[in-house]
Design an enzyme around this catalytic site. Structure first.
Site, PDB file in Angstrom:
ATOM      1  N   VAL A 153       2.732   6.310   7.695  1.00 29.41           N
ATOM      2  CA  VAL A 153       1.848   6.924   6.706  1.00 29.41           C
ATOM      3  C   VAL A 153       0.408   6.652   7.131  1.00 29.41           C
ATOM      4  O   VAL A 153       0.061   5.517   7.485  1.00 29.41           O
ATOM      5  CB  VAL A 153       2.101   6.364   5.293  1.00 29.41           C
ATOM      6  CG1 VAL A 153       1.144   6.982   4.289  1.00 29.41           C
ATOM      7  CG2 VAL A 153       3.555   6.622   4.880  1.00 29.41           C
ATOM      8  N   GLY A 198       9.349   0.774   8.425  1.00 33.31           N
ATOM      9  CA  GLY A 198       8.378   1.765   8.866  1.00 33.31           C
ATOM     10  C   GLY A 198       8.352   1.918  10.374  1.00 33.31           C
ATOM     11  O   GLY A 198       8.497   0.946  11.123  1.00 33.31           O
ATOM     12  N   GLN A 199       8.138   3.140  10.830  1.00 32.58           N
ATOM     13  CA  GLN A 199       8.061   3.403  12.265  1.00 32.58           C
ATOM     14  C   GLN A 199       6.739   2.947  12.868  1.00 32.58           C
ATOM     15  O   GLN A 199       6.602   2.920  14.093  1.00 32.58           O
ATOM     16  CB  GLN A 199       8.289   4.893  12.531  1.00 32.58           C
ATOM     17  CG  GLN A 199       9.715   5.340  12.241  1.00 32.58           C
ATOM     18  CD  GLN A 199       9.932   6.830  12.457  1.00 32.58           C
ATOM     19  OE1 GLN A 199       9.006   7.553  12.800  1.00 32.58           O
ATOM     20  NE2 GLN A 199      11.147   7.287  12.234  1.00 32.58           N
ATOM     21  N   SER A 253      -1.852  -3.455   5.884  1.00 29.73           N
ATOM     22  CA  SER A 253      -2.443  -4.454   4.995  1.00 29.73           C
ATOM     23  C   SER A 253      -3.686  -5.080   5.615  1.00 29.73           C
ATOM     24  O   SER A 253      -4.556  -5.585   4.893  1.00 29.73           O
ATOM     25  CB  SER A 253      -1.422  -5.547   4.679  1.00 29.73           C
ATOM     26  OG  SER A 253      -0.277  -5.006   4.046  1.00 29.73           O
ATOM     27  N   ARG A 254      -3.784  -5.031   6.932  1.00 30.78           N
ATOM     28  CA  ARG A 254      -4.942  -5.630   7.613  1.00 30.78           C
ATOM     29  C   ARG A 254      -6.154  -4.714   7.623  1.00 30.78           C
ATOM     30  O   ARG A 254      -7.243  -5.159   8.016  1.00 30.78           O
ATOM     31  CB  ARG A 254      -4.557  -6.018   9.046  1.00 30.78           C
ATOM     32  CG  ARG A 254      -3.576  -7.190   9.116  1.00 30.78           C
ATOM     33  CD  ARG A 254      -3.297  -7.593  10.552  1.00 30.78           C
ATOM     34  NE  ARG A 254      -2.549  -8.851  10.634  1.00 30.78           N
ATOM     35  CZ  ARG A 254      -1.241  -8.953  10.680  1.00 30.78           C
ATOM     36  NH1 ARG A 254      -0.503  -7.844  10.658  1.00 30.78           N
ATOM     37  NH2 ARG A 254      -0.650 -10.125  10.738  1.00 30.78           N
ATOM     38  N   GLN A 292       6.763 -15.911  12.024  1.00 33.74           N
ATOM     39  CA  GLN A 292       6.312 -14.839  12.915  1.00 33.74           C
ATOM     40  C   GLN A 292       4.807 -14.833  13.126  1.00 33.74           C
ATOM     41  O   GLN A 292       4.258 -13.886  13.689  1.00 33.74           O
ATOM     42  CB  GLN A 292       6.803 -13.484  12.409  1.00 33.74           C
ATOM     43  CG  GLN A 292       6.298 -13.046  11.063  1.00 33.74           C
ATOM     44  CD  GLN A 292       7.103 -11.883  10.509  1.00 33.74           C
ATOM     45  OE1 GLN A 292       8.239 -12.037  10.081  1.00 33.74           O
ATOM     46  NE2 GLN A 292       6.503 -10.699  10.524  1.00 33.74           N
ATOM     47  N   HIS A 296       0.860  -1.180   0.000  1.00 32.26           N
ATOM     48  CA  HIS A 296       0.000   0.000   0.000  1.00 32.26           C
ATOM     49  C   HIS A 296       0.898   1.233   0.000  1.00 32.26           C
ATOM     50  O   HIS A 296       2.123   1.134  -0.166  1.00 32.26           O
ATOM     51  CB  HIS A 296      -0.947  -0.003   1.206  1.00 32.26           C
ATOM     52  CG  HIS A 296      -0.274  -0.294   2.521  1.00 32.26           C
ATOM     53  ND1 HIS A 296       0.689   0.531   3.069  1.00 32.26           N
ATOM     54  CD2 HIS A 296      -0.423  -1.317   3.399  1.00 32.26           C
ATOM     55  CE1 HIS A 296       1.088   0.052   4.226  1.00 32.26           C
ATOM     56  NE2 HIS A 296       0.444  -1.082   4.455  1.00 32.26           N
ATOM     57  N   HIS A 323       4.082   1.224   2.123  1.00 29.11           N
ATOM     58  CA  HIS A 323       5.214   0.535   1.515  1.00 29.11           C
ATOM     59  C   HIS A 323       5.830   1.376   0.397  1.00 29.11           C
ATOM     60  O   HIS A 323       7.058   1.451   0.260  1.00 29.11           O
ATOM     61  CB  HIS A 323       4.772  -0.812   0.940  1.00 29.11           C
ATOM     62  CG  HIS A 323       4.241  -1.773   1.951  1.00 29.11           C
ATOM     63  ND1 HIS A 323       2.908  -2.141   2.007  1.00 29.11           N
ATOM     64  CD2 HIS A 323       4.862  -2.438   2.966  1.00 29.11           C
ATOM     65  CE1 HIS A 323       2.736  -3.001   2.991  1.00 29.11           C
ATOM     66  NE2 HIS A 323       3.895  -3.193   3.593  1.00 29.11           N
TER      67      HIS A 323
END
Length: 326
Positions: free
Chosen positions: A173, A144-145, A183-184, A57, A27, A30
């Site tokens: 973002v 990403g943070q 993504s979820r 994971q 998205h 990314h």
């Protein structure tokens, strides 16, 4: 032939190399990472995007099987954002002997917050990140943070194990309504999405409470103690405002306690929505080790939240600074 040699076919890379690791379903968040990587290495550099849904994971009962897999769309997104190549190995390629017998351990830092809620998650994450760093051999890697604890653990792994790579964090973002891109998010129904907005609203409430207190304290510090100066300010109509600033700055909880209280209020209200927000944790932590900060804490901090809305689990966080630096 392995790693980047295998991917590039022994082609020489004239500039610096960067990697952006993803689990696919790309998205705008990314894409922002990929653009940051491209800008960092320049036109002469090389940007690799990895797409791999890492089974190590995901714990029992988590969404490994239904995690979105959209490789064709991912290839287009990566190309448009500036990637040179997408490395999308299968699980059999990454783990040819099944689950690896030797893995990395995240230690105590990986057992807090996300680690407590998802036992073993960070062990699996660090293991695959280490493998992908070896395979792609970048000069710099971008993360990403939004996954703040993950980013902190990767930085610790790179430092502790002497990986020759620079780790760069890129700010979260958000969509226009404030929801952190994930993504979820696609799992959320319209009603669930309205509830999910409480995560970012809680963080913003904590941030705004902190900013208001700091502004009031700064205003209070400007008020002089001398009687003559107070009279001069009174003539300008500022004495009452200064007194109000003193009163508000000292009233109620302050510092970390005030931040937690403001965020908690929003989350408590969200628990009564339909559908309700089921809070996993709200934490204000030291980013160096993800332990809770005390009420007299000064320095950098992360306000983090995790909750479930329906069957979807979401996380979010914002950075804060306490003390003189703020």
């Amino acid at each position: 032939m392995d790693g980047l040699d295998r991917v590039l076919g022994h082609r020489a890379v004239p500039g610096r190399t960067a990697v952006v690791m993803t689990m696919g379903a790309l998205h705008e968040g990314h894409a922002t990472l990929i653009r940051a990587a491209r800008e960092h290495v320049g036109r002469e550099g090389f940007v690799t995007v990895t797409v791999f849904v890492n089974p190590l994971q995901f714990g029992a009962g988590e969404d490994l099987d239904r995690y979105p897999r959209t490789l064709d769309a991912d290839l287009k997104t990566a190309e448009q954002a500036g990637a040179d190549i997408v490395f999308a190995p299968s699980a059999d390629e990454m783990y040819p002997d099944g689950e690896p017998r030797i893995t990395l351990r995240a230690g105590a830092m990986g057992e807090r917050l996300e680690g407590a809620s998802r036992p073993g998650h960070f062990d699996g994450m660090l293991t695959v990140v280490a493998k992908l760093l070896h395979l792609t051999r970048p000069d710099v890697a971008f993360f990403g943070q939004k996954d703040a604890q993950q980013l902190a653990l990767i930085r610790r792994m790179v430092r502790d194990l002497d990986f020759g790579v620079e780790i760069v964090g890129v700010p979260t973002v958000r969509e226009e309504d404030g929801l952190a891109l994930s993504s979820r998010n696609r799992y959320l129904s319209p009603q669930e999405r309205r509830t999910a907005l409480s995560l970012s609203r809680a963080l913003f409430a904590g941030r705004d409470r902190h900013a208001a207190q700091e502004a009031l304290r700064a205003r209070a510090r400007e008020v002089p103690a001398t009687h003559a100066r107070a009279e001069a300010l009174s003539a300008l109509g500022e004495a009452r405002a200064a007194a109000d600033a003193h009163a508000v700055a000292q009233a109620g909880p302050s510092g970390p306690a005030a931040v937690r209280a403001a965020a908690r209020q929003v989350l408590d209200e969200a628990a009564r929505l339909d559908p309700p927000l089921e809070l996993d944790y709200l934490a204000l932590v030291d980013p160096s080790d993800f332990t809770e900060v005390g009420d007299d804490y000064t320095g950098e901090a992360v306000l983090a939240v995790a909750a479930r809305v329906g069957t979807t689990r979401l996380i979010d966080n914002i950075p804060l600074t306490f003390g003189a630096a703020s």
